[in-house]
Motif scaffolding. Structure first.
Motif, PDB file in Angstrom:
ATOM      1  N   LEU A 192       0.848  -1.186   0.000  1.00  0.00           N
ATOM      2  CA  LEU A 192       0.000   0.000   0.000  1.00  0.00           C
ATOM      3  C   LEU A 192       0.889   1.244   0.000  1.00  0.00           C
ATOM      4  N   HIS A 193       0.706   2.098  -0.988  1.00  0.00           N
ATOM      5  CA  HIS A 193       1.507   3.318  -1.110  1.00  0.00           C
ATOM      6  C   HIS A 193       0.675   4.532  -0.718  1.00  0.00           C
ATOM      7  N   LEU A 194       1.326   5.479  -0.060  1.00  0.00           N
ATOM      8  CA  LEU A 194       0.680   6.735   0.283  1.00  0.00           C
ATOM      9  C   LEU A 194       1.673   7.870   0.037  1.00  0.00           C
ATOM     10  N   GLN A 195       1.321   8.763  -0.889  1.00  0.00           N
ATOM     11  CA  GLN A 195       2.187   9.911  -1.172  1.00  0.00           C
ATOM     12  C   GLN A 195       2.016  10.949  -0.068  1.00  0.00           C
ATOM     13  N   VAL A 196       3.141  11.429   0.450  1.00  0.00           N
ATOM     14  CA  VAL A 196       3.111  12.411   1.535  1.00  0.00           C
ATOM     15  C   VAL A 196       4.153  13.491   1.274  1.00  0.00           C
ATOM     16  N   THR A 197       3.944  14.650   1.863  1.00  0.00           N
ATOM     17  CA  THR A 197       4.926  15.731   1.770  1.00  0.00           C
ATOM     18  C   THR A 197       6.055  15.467   2.760  1.00  0.00           C
ATOM     19  N   PRO A 198       7.230  16.071   2.549  1.00  0.00           N
ATOM     20  CA  PRO A 198       8.337  15.876   3.499  1.00  0.00           C
ATOM     21  C   PRO A 198       7.961  16.240   4.929  1.00  0.00           C
ATOM     22  N   GLY A 199       7.182  17.308   5.096  1.00  0.00           N
ATOM     23  CA  GLY A 199       6.817  17.725   6.441  1.00  0.00           C
ATOM     24  C   GLY A 199       5.932  16.735   7.176  1.00  0.00           C
ATOM     25  N   ARG A 200       5.196  15.935   6.423  1.00  0.00           N
ATOM     26  CA  ARG A 200       4.299  14.939   7.015  1.00  0.00           C
ATOM     27  C   ARG A 200       4.907  13.554   7.077  1.00  0.00           C
ATOM     28  N   PHE A 201       6.035  13.366   6.417  1.00  0.00           N
ATOM     29  CA  PHE A 201       6.541  12.008   6.227  1.00  0.00           C
ATOM     30  C   PHE A 201       6.798  11.304   7.553  1.00  0.00           C
ATOM     31  N   ALA A 202       7.502  11.941   8.473  1.00  0.00           N
ATOM     32  CA  ALA A 202       7.862  11.273   9.720  1.00  0.00           C
ATOM     33  C   ALA A 202       6.621  10.846  10.494  1.00  0.00           C
ATOM     34  N   VAL A 204       3.631  10.180   9.321  1.00  0.00           N
ATOM     35  CA  VAL A 204       2.937   9.090   8.634  1.00  0.00           C
ATOM     36  C   VAL A 204       3.715   7.784   8.787  1.00  0.00           C
ATOM     37  N   TRP A 205       5.032   7.840   8.651  1.00  0.00           N
ATOM     38  CA  TRP A 205       5.837   6.616   8.800  1.00  0.00           C
ATOM     39  C   TRP A 205       5.734   6.079  10.220  1.00  0.00           C
ATOM     40  N   ASN A 206       5.862   6.938  11.215  1.00  0.00           N
ATOM     41  CA  ASN A 206       5.728   6.495  12.604  1.00  0.00           C
ATOM     42  C   ASN A 206       4.354   5.896  12.851  1.00  0.00           C
ATOM     43  N   HIS A 330       8.445  13.270  -5.616  1.00  0.00           N
ATOM     44  CA  HIS A 330       7.531  13.078  -4.494  1.00  0.00           C
ATOM     45  C   HIS A 330       8.074  11.989  -3.591  1.00  0.00           C
ATOM     46  N   LEU A 331       7.491  11.884  -2.404  1.00  0.00           N
ATOM     47  CA  LEU A 331       7.852  10.865  -1.430  1.00  0.00           C
ATOM     48  C   LEU A 331       6.620  10.023  -1.116  1.00  0.00           C
ATOM     49  N   ARG A 332       6.843   8.728  -0.881  1.00  0.00           N
ATOM     50  CA  ARG A 332       5.754   7.831  -0.504  1.00  0.00           C
ATOM     51  C   ARG A 332       6.189   6.971   0.673  1.00  0.00           C
ATOM     52  N   VAL A 333       5.229   6.593   1.490  1.00  0.00           N
ATOM     53  CA  VAL A 333       5.404   5.507   2.449  1.00  0.00           C
ATOM     54  C   VAL A 333       4.818   4.258   1.799  1.00  0.00           C
ATOM     55  N   GLU A 334       5.642   3.223   1.696  1.00  0.00           N
ATOM     56  CA  GLU A 334       5.189   1.942   1.142  1.00  0.00           C
ATOM     57  C   GLU A 334       5.017   0.956   2.285  1.00  0.00           C
ATOM     58  N   ASN A 335       3.777   0.604   2.558  1.00  0.00           N
ATOM     59  CA  ASN A 335       3.446  -0.343   3.614  1.00  0.00           C
ATOM     60  C   ASN A 335       3.454  -1.752   3.028  1.00  0.00           C
ATOM     61  N   ARG A 336       4.301  -2.648   3.582  1.00  0.00           N
ATOM     62  CA  ARG A 336       4.548  -3.943   2.971  1.00  0.00           C
ATOM     63  C   ARG A 336       4.215  -5.112   3.897  1.00  0.00           C
ATOM     64  N   THR A 360      -5.505   9.082  11.126  1.00  0.00           N
ATOM     65  CA  THR A 360      -5.832   9.559  12.463  1.00  0.00           C
ATOM     66  C   THR A 360      -4.616   9.544  13.376  1.00  0.00           C
ATOM     67  N   LEU A 361      -3.832   8.461  13.338  1.00  0.00           N
ATOM     68  CA  LEU A 361      -2.640   8.395  14.183  1.00  0.00           C
ATOM     69  C   LEU A 361      -1.661   9.523  13.853  1.00  0.00           C
TER      70      LEU A 361
END
Length: 502
Positions: A192-202, A204-206, A330-336, A360-361
């Motif tokens: 599952l991929h989610l595109q996020v901005t650098p400011g939101r990346f940490a 979303v990853w956490n 762009h940056l993405r979080v890839e949930n595997r 939400t988290l």
């Protein structure tokens, strides 16, 4: 790892040059972050699913090239094993009726692919690990003959310097010795991929890291490996051991494995790429022609070829991804973490739970990673893989002491209770924040709710069905095949797994 690479040997100068190029890429990434060159928020998500090819007898079919020739669609690609395919769904905006839209696209695409596979006496099935796979099915001869797979196998085996030993203790114990990484091919997942901005990346990853255990608890679908019943989600441990470049001596020293949950909450996407360079030697020291600093000086977007290639050989369960679309980075979080299957409805339900919960988290003013230690999150991940729907997870709760402000304490909670009481409402709020249609929200989160209330997921169904076949008098291999055939029949009904008869 989808990069096109050419097979060939590497010498010392190749590795030295590649290390320099990796540092140049990381410096360029730092500059891009500082200069705010990344894409604006677009709420884009993407989906990839790894698939198995199975015959009417429930056994694997080594026919991916023949099936792909008949499918003739760029949406379907090879995977590591000749019994594997992968389907890629184009990015969609997280809003409105996207969940039902994704479900319809998947049903149409997979239905067509299954019909084409049947022309060569195979069928397509989504399952975390095909229960009827044997050690003999996973020899080097059954690796897909594509340069990147052959080269990756060669380099992992060279780095390890000896055979790969797999040893997993679960309900039963599996010990297995291999001369290749082919066992990795047994592990089929949803990404599952989610595109996020650098400011939101940490954030979303956490959030994604904190959510992984709950994802696996409700979505586990891989209890069997080579005929042995192991963990509810055996795929994660098999993948870790099958790709392990460390000989026993380095494991004893605490050297990090390439399949990695991580070891800390992060403050920036830069933390993850920097760790990848610092901790993991390059497996594929291939170099591109681009000078990333020059490209930036000229106002362009560098491809960061070496960084992207290296990142694809570090198997984080939540992986940072750098990409370019229409010339814009762009940056993405890839949930595997999720296994494939069982049905399209189940896959979309898992996706709805993930995207809603992570939203939400990540938005919380008092985030969970400030109240839950990273070690506890890692322990949750293993507990969920071992126990699935019956796992107990550590989670922070709020309580008042002497009438003062609430304080957090961490306690073990049954996963089903945690999901029902706390995480599903959070996921619903997150889907609302994305603008998902209420009917879609309720339909797919309702699937997760019913799994919890009935304590059924793909793994529990497989285990119960297998033991029923054993009790009927079948031997182990015949029972596994019978269970797999029944699983395949039920997936074609499209009904979610919690409704399946055992």
């Amino acid at each position: 790892m989808g990069e096109k690479v050419a097979a060939g040997g590497f010498d010392l100068s190749d590795r030295q040059r590649h290390r320099r190029r990796l540092r140049q890429c990381l410096t360029a990434l730092e500059r891009m972050l500082e200069e705010k060159r990344f894409d604006r928020p677009q709420n884009l998500m993407g989906l990839e699913i790894e698939l198995n090819l199975v015959g009417a007898d429930g056994l694997p079919r080594m026919l991916n090239h023949a099936v792909l020739e008949r499918i003739a669609s760029p949406d379907f690609q090879t995977e590591l094993g000749q019994f594997n395919l992968e389907v890629n769904i184009a990015p969609h905006r997280l809003s409105a009726r996207v969940l039902d839209q994704l479900a319809e696209e998947l049903r149409t695409g997979l239905g067509y692919a299954d019909r084409k596979a049947r022309e060569v006496a195979a069928g397509i099935v989504m399952i975390g690990i095909l229960p009827t796979l044997t050690e003999e099915d996973l020899g080097s001869a059954n690796l897909t003959e594509v340069d990147r797979y052959l080269l990756l196998n060669e380099q992992i085996m060279v780095a390890r310097g000896e055979e790969i030993s797999v040893d997993i203790q679960g309900v039963e114990r599996l010990t297995y010795v291999a001369e290749s990484i082919a066992a990795e091919a047994a592990c089929t997942s949803v990404q599952l991929h989610l595109q996020v901005t650098p400011g939101r990346f940490a954030d979303v990853w956490n959030a994604a890291q904190a959510a992984t255990a709950a994802q696996i608890a409700v979505g586990a679908n891989a209890p069997f490996v080579f005929g042995r019943e192991l963990w509810c989600e055996s795929r994660t441990e098999l993948f870790l051991q099958a790709t392990d470049t460390r000989p026993p001596e380095l494991q004893a020293q605490g050297v990090r494995p390439r399949t990695w949950f991580g070891e800390r909450w992060i403050d920036s996407v830069h933390d993850l790429f920097e760790e990848n360079l610092a901790y993991f030697p390059a497996l594929l020291p291939l170099c591109g022609e681009e000078d990333p600093q020059r490209v930036l000086d000229e106002g362009g977007t560098p491809d960061l070829y070496e960084l992207v290639l290296h990142n694809g050989t570090v198997y984080r369960w939540n992986r940072p991804v750098y990409g370019i679309a229409d010339g814009v980075p762009h940056l993405r979080v890839e949930n595997r973490v999720l296994p494939a299957g069982p049905t399209v409805t189940d896959v979309i339900a898992n996706a709805a739970f993930y995207y809603g919960l992570v939203r939400t988290l990540a938005d919380e003013q008092r985030p969970v990673w400030g109240r839950l230690s990273f070690d506890d999150a890692a322990a949750n991940f293993e507990r969920a893989c071992r126990r699935g729907i019956d796992a107990e997870l550590l989670w922070p709760s709020r309580r008042r002491l002497g009438g003062v402000a609430p304080v957090s304490s961490v306690s073990a909670v049954p996963a089903v209770r945690l999901v029902l009481d706390e995480l599903l409402p959070m996921a619903a709020d997150g889907l609302d924040a994305w603008g998902i249609d209420a009917a879609d929200r309720d339909r797919y989160l309702g699937v997760i709710e019913q799994r919890c209330r009935r304590r059924v997921n793909g793994a529990s169904w497989q285990s119960q069905a297998f033991h029923r076949e054993l009790r009927s008098g079948l031997g182990r291999q015949a029972a596994l095949a019978a269970m797999t055939r029944r699983y395949c029949e039920l997936t074609r009904t499209g009904e979610p797994v919690h409704t399946w008869p055992v």
